[in-house]
Structures are given as structure tokens and as C-alpha cells.
Design a protein around this motif. Structure first.
Motif, PDB file in Angstrom:
ATOM      1  N   ARG A   1       0.870  -1.169   0.000  1.00 10.22           N
ATOM      2  CA  ARG A   1       0.000   0.000   0.000  1.00 10.22           C
ATOM      3  C   ARG A   1       0.906   1.217   0.000  1.00 10.22           C
ATOM      4  NH1 ARG A   1      -5.174  -0.513  -0.278  1.00 10.22           N
ATOM      5  NH2 ARG A   1      -5.492   1.667   0.241  1.00 10.22           N
ATOM      6  N   SER A   2       0.581   2.166  -0.835  1.00 10.20           N
ATOM      7  CA  SER A   2       1.379   3.381  -0.923  1.00 10.20           C
ATOM      8  C   SER A   2       0.543   4.580  -0.498  1.00 10.20           C
ATOM      9  CB  SER A   2       1.872   3.595  -2.351  1.00 10.20           C
ATOM     10  OG  SER A   2       2.774   2.573  -2.717  1.00 10.20           O
ATOM     11  N   THR A   3       1.116   5.392   0.356  1.00  8.51           N
ATOM     12  CA  THR A   3       0.501   6.645   0.763  1.00  8.51           C
ATOM     13  C   THR A   3       1.370   7.754   0.189  1.00  8.51           C
ATOM     14  OG1 THR A   3      -0.286   5.599   2.794  1.00  8.51           O
ATOM     15  CG2 THR A   3      -0.263   8.013   2.747  1.00  8.51           C
ATOM     16  N   TYR A   4       0.761   8.638  -0.582  1.00  7.74           N
ATOM     17  CA  TYR A   4       1.548   9.650  -1.288  1.00  7.74           C
ATOM     18  C   TYR A   4       0.685  10.871  -1.586  1.00  7.74           C
ATOM     19  CZ  TYR A   4      -0.973   7.621  -5.227  1.00  7.74           C
ATOM     20  OH  TYR A   4      -1.966   7.157  -6.054  1.00  7.74           O
ATOM     21  N   ARG A   5       1.365  11.973  -1.862  1.00  8.12           N
ATOM     22  CA  ARG A   5       0.675  13.209  -2.219  1.00  8.12           C
ATOM     23  C   ARG A   5       0.725  13.374  -3.734  1.00  8.12           C
ATOM     24  NH1 ARG A   5      -0.969  17.240   0.660  1.00  8.12           N
ATOM     25  NH2 ARG A   5       0.260  16.580   2.463  1.00  8.12           N
ATOM     26  N   TRP A   6      -0.444  13.632  -4.338  1.00 12.91           N
ATOM     27  CA  TRP A   6      -0.509  13.867  -5.779  1.00 12.91           C
ATOM     28  C   TRP A   6      -1.623  14.872  -6.045  1.00 12.91           C
ATOM     29  CZ3 TRP A   6       2.522  13.314  -9.704  1.00 12.91           C
ATOM     30  CH2 TRP A   6       2.017  13.437 -10.997  1.00 12.91           C
ATOM     31  N   ASP A   7      -1.327  15.888  -6.818  1.00 15.46           N
ATOM     32  CA  ASP A   7      -2.285  16.944  -7.153  1.00 15.46           C
ATOM     33  C   ASP A   7      -2.904  17.570  -5.909  1.00 15.46           C
ATOM     34  OD1 ASP A   7      -1.887  16.836  -9.895  1.00 15.46           O
ATOM     35  OD2 ASP A   7      -3.549  15.444 -10.241  1.00 15.46           O
ATOM     36  N   GLY A   8      -2.080  17.769  -4.883  1.00 17.11           N
ATOM     37  CA  GLY A   8      -2.527  18.456  -3.677  1.00 17.11           C
ATOM     38  C   GLY A   8      -3.337  17.614  -2.708  1.00 17.11           C
ATOM     39  N   GLU A   9      -3.495  16.325  -3.005  1.00 20.95           N
ATOM     40  CA  GLU A   9      -4.260  15.450  -2.127  1.00 20.95           C
ATOM     41  C   GLU A   9      -3.413  14.256  -1.702  1.00 20.95           C
ATOM     42  OE1 GLU A   9      -8.017  14.228  -3.723  1.00 20.95           O
ATOM     43  OE2 GLU A   9      -8.418  16.197  -4.574  1.00 20.95           O
ATOM     44  N   VAL A  10      -3.727  13.719  -0.517  1.00 17.71           N
ATOM     45  CA  VAL A  10      -3.048  12.511  -0.050  1.00 17.71           C
ATOM     46  C   VAL A  10      -3.862  11.299  -0.503  1.00 17.71           C
ATOM     47  CG1 VAL A  10      -2.298  11.213   1.978  1.00 17.71           C
ATOM     48  CG2 VAL A  10      -2.019  13.697   1.920  1.00 17.71           C
ATOM     49  N   HIS A  11      -3.181  10.359  -1.125  1.00 14.03           N
ATOM     50  CA  HIS A  11      -3.808   9.134  -1.632  1.00 14.03           C
ATOM     51  C   HIS A  11      -3.265   7.937  -0.861  1.00 14.03           C
ATOM     52  CE1 HIS A  11      -5.406  11.030  -5.354  1.00 14.03           C
ATOM     53  NE2 HIS A  11      -4.419  11.872  -5.116  1.00 14.03           N
ATOM     54  N   ASP A  12      -4.052   6.889  -0.794  1.00 16.88           N
ATOM     55  CA  ASP A  12      -3.656   5.632  -0.158  1.00 16.88           C
ATOM     56  C   ASP A  12      -4.162   4.525  -1.078  1.00 16.88           C
ATOM     57  OD1 ASP A  12      -3.151   3.443   1.438  1.00 16.88           O
ATOM     58  OD2 ASP A  12      -4.009   4.326   3.240  1.00 16.88           O
ATOM     59  N   ASP A  13      -3.249   3.920  -1.839  1.00 17.06           N
ATOM     60  CA  ASP A  13      -3.643   2.969  -2.880  1.00 17.06           C
ATOM     61  C   ASP A  13      -2.859   1.672  -2.802  1.00 17.06           C
ATOM     62  OD1 ASP A  13      -5.446   4.756  -4.180  1.00 17.06           O
ATOM     63  OD2 ASP A  13      -3.743   5.759  -5.125  1.00 17.06           O
ATOM     64  N   GLU A  14      -3.460   0.628  -3.334  1.00 12.94           N
ATOM     65  CA  GLU A  14      -2.746  -0.630  -3.525  1.00 12.94           C
ATOM     66  C   GLU A  14      -1.817  -0.469  -4.717  1.00 12.94           C
ATOM     67  OE1 GLU A  14      -4.804  -4.374  -3.569  1.00 12.94           O
ATOM     68  OE2 GLU A  14      -6.422  -3.512  -2.377  1.00 12.94           O
ATOM     69  N   GLU A  15      -0.607  -0.955  -4.565  1.00 17.41           N
ATOM     70  CA  GLU A  15       0.365  -0.958  -5.656  1.00 17.41           C
ATOM     71  C   GLU A  15       1.171  -2.243  -5.558  1.00 17.41           C
ATOM     72  OE1 GLU A  15       1.699   3.292  -7.114  1.00 17.41           O
ATOM     73  OE2 GLU A  15       2.482   2.899  -5.103  1.00 17.41           O
ATOM     74  N   GLU A  16       2.029  -2.438  -6.541  1.00 11.89           N
ATOM     75  CA  GLU A  16       3.020  -3.489  -6.470  1.00 11.89           C
ATOM     76  C   GLU A  16       4.388  -2.853  -6.651  1.00 11.89           C
ATOM     77  OE1 GLU A  16       2.507  -7.026  -8.801  1.00 11.89           O
ATOM     78  OE2 GLU A  16       0.444  -7.285  -8.116  1.00 11.89           O
ATOM     79  N   ILE A  17       5.339  -3.333  -5.864  1.00 12.48           N
ATOM     80  CA  ILE A  17       6.730  -2.944  -6.034  1.00 12.48           C
ATOM     81  C   ILE A  17       7.336  -3.941  -7.011  1.00 12.48           C
ATOM     82  CG2 ILE A  17       8.986  -2.745  -4.924  1.00 12.48           C
ATOM     83  CD1 ILE A  17       7.384  -2.198  -2.286  1.00 12.48           C
ATOM     84  N   LEU A  18       7.956  -3.447  -8.046  1.00 10.10           N
ATOM     85  CA  LEU A  18       8.659  -4.285  -9.006  1.00 10.10           C
ATOM     86  C   LEU A  18      10.150  -4.070  -8.792  1.00 10.10           C
ATOM     87  CD1 LEU A  18       6.591  -3.448 -12.217  1.00 10.10           C
ATOM     88  CD2 LEU A  18       6.185  -5.256 -10.558  1.00 10.10           C
ATOM     89  N   LEU A  19      10.868  -5.137  -8.541  1.00  9.35           N
ATOM     90  CA  LEU A  19      12.324  -5.086  -8.408  1.00  9.35           C
ATOM     91  C   LEU A  19      12.891  -5.787  -9.636  1.00  9.35           C
ATOM     92  CD1 LEU A  19      12.552  -6.032  -4.641  1.00  9.35           C
ATOM     93  CD2 LEU A  19      12.843  -3.760  -5.645  1.00  9.35           C
ATOM     94  N   ALA A  20      13.351  -4.986 -10.583  1.00  9.85           N
ATOM     95  CA  ALA A  20      13.812  -5.507 -11.871  1.00  9.85           C
ATOM     96  C   ALA A  20      15.333  -5.602 -11.882  1.00  9.85           C
ATOM     97  CB  ALA A  20      13.331  -4.609 -13.001  1.00  9.85           C
ATOM     98  N   LYS A  21      15.836  -6.830 -11.975  1.00 11.21           N
ATOM     99  CA  LYS A  21      17.277  -7.050 -12.021  1.00 11.21           C
ATOM    100  C   LYS A  21      17.744  -6.876 -13.454  1.00 11.21           C
ATOM    101  CE  LYS A  21      16.203  -9.074  -8.067  1.00 11.21           C
ATOM    102  NZ  LYS A  21      14.872  -9.374  -7.637  1.00 11.21           N
TER     103      LYS A  21
END
Length: 103
Positions: free
Chosen positions: A35-55
């Protein structure tokens, strides 16, 4: 050799990961749900994401980043490069072979 740290929405992550490996831009891409919590366009969002670790390799990194930007649904995707100071030599060799074999 670098690892690219990428975040993406779950519905796009699988395609990005598969494309990077299919096109030999990454030897392997690990997908980790988060889950990522971040600020975008002046608002705080809390969304499901996936972390991709690309070797990947030094030679393929720039092309990998460009490909992720083209595939990614976000206006400003998270793509960060991490350099490895210490990696198992056999793993480094495998990664190099998997990415560079047909480049």
C-alpha cells in the motif's frame, strides 16, 4: 549491476514485469504487493500498488526505464536505480547472461 525499483498499480504490474523479461531488459522482476501513501495533485492518496524489483544490467538500464515509462499508466512513474555493492558472483553472471545474451 543495477536493480530498478518501480511501483505500479496491480493491474499494470504483471504486464510491465512480463514485458521487461520477455524483451531481455531484466533477468527477473520480483512483484511485491504493498500500500502506498503519497501526495498527488494536492491530495493525499492511499492505494494498492506493487513494487517491481527488476534485475538488469548497466547496458540495459536506460532502455528499461524508457520501456517502463511507455508501458506505465501513471503520468510520473516511480523508477529508481539501486546499485549493488555486493552481489553473489554466480547471480551477477546469470543476470548478465539473461539480459545481455541477445542484445
Amino acid at each position: 549491476m543495477p536493480t530498478a525499483f518501480i511501483t505500479a498499480p496491480p493491474d499494470a504490474a504483471a504486464e510491465i514485469a512480463r514485458t521487461l523479461v520477455d524483451e531481455r531488459l531484466a533477468a527477473c522482476v520480483n512483484r511485491v504487493s504493498c500500500r502506498s501513501t503519497y501526495r498527488w495533485d494536492g491530495e493525499v492518496h492511499d492505494d494498492e500498488e506493487e513494487i517491481l524489483l527488476a534485475k538488469t544490467t548497466d547496458n540495459a538500464y536506460d532502455e528499461l526505464a524508457e520501456r517502463v515509462e511507455a508501458l506505465h499508466p501513471y503520468d510520473v512513474p516511480c523508477i529508481e536505480r539501486f546499485e549493488e555493492d555486493d552481489v553473489l558472483p554466480a547471480f551477477a553472471e546469470w543476470r548478465g547472461d539473461a539480459v545481455e545474451a541477445e542484445r
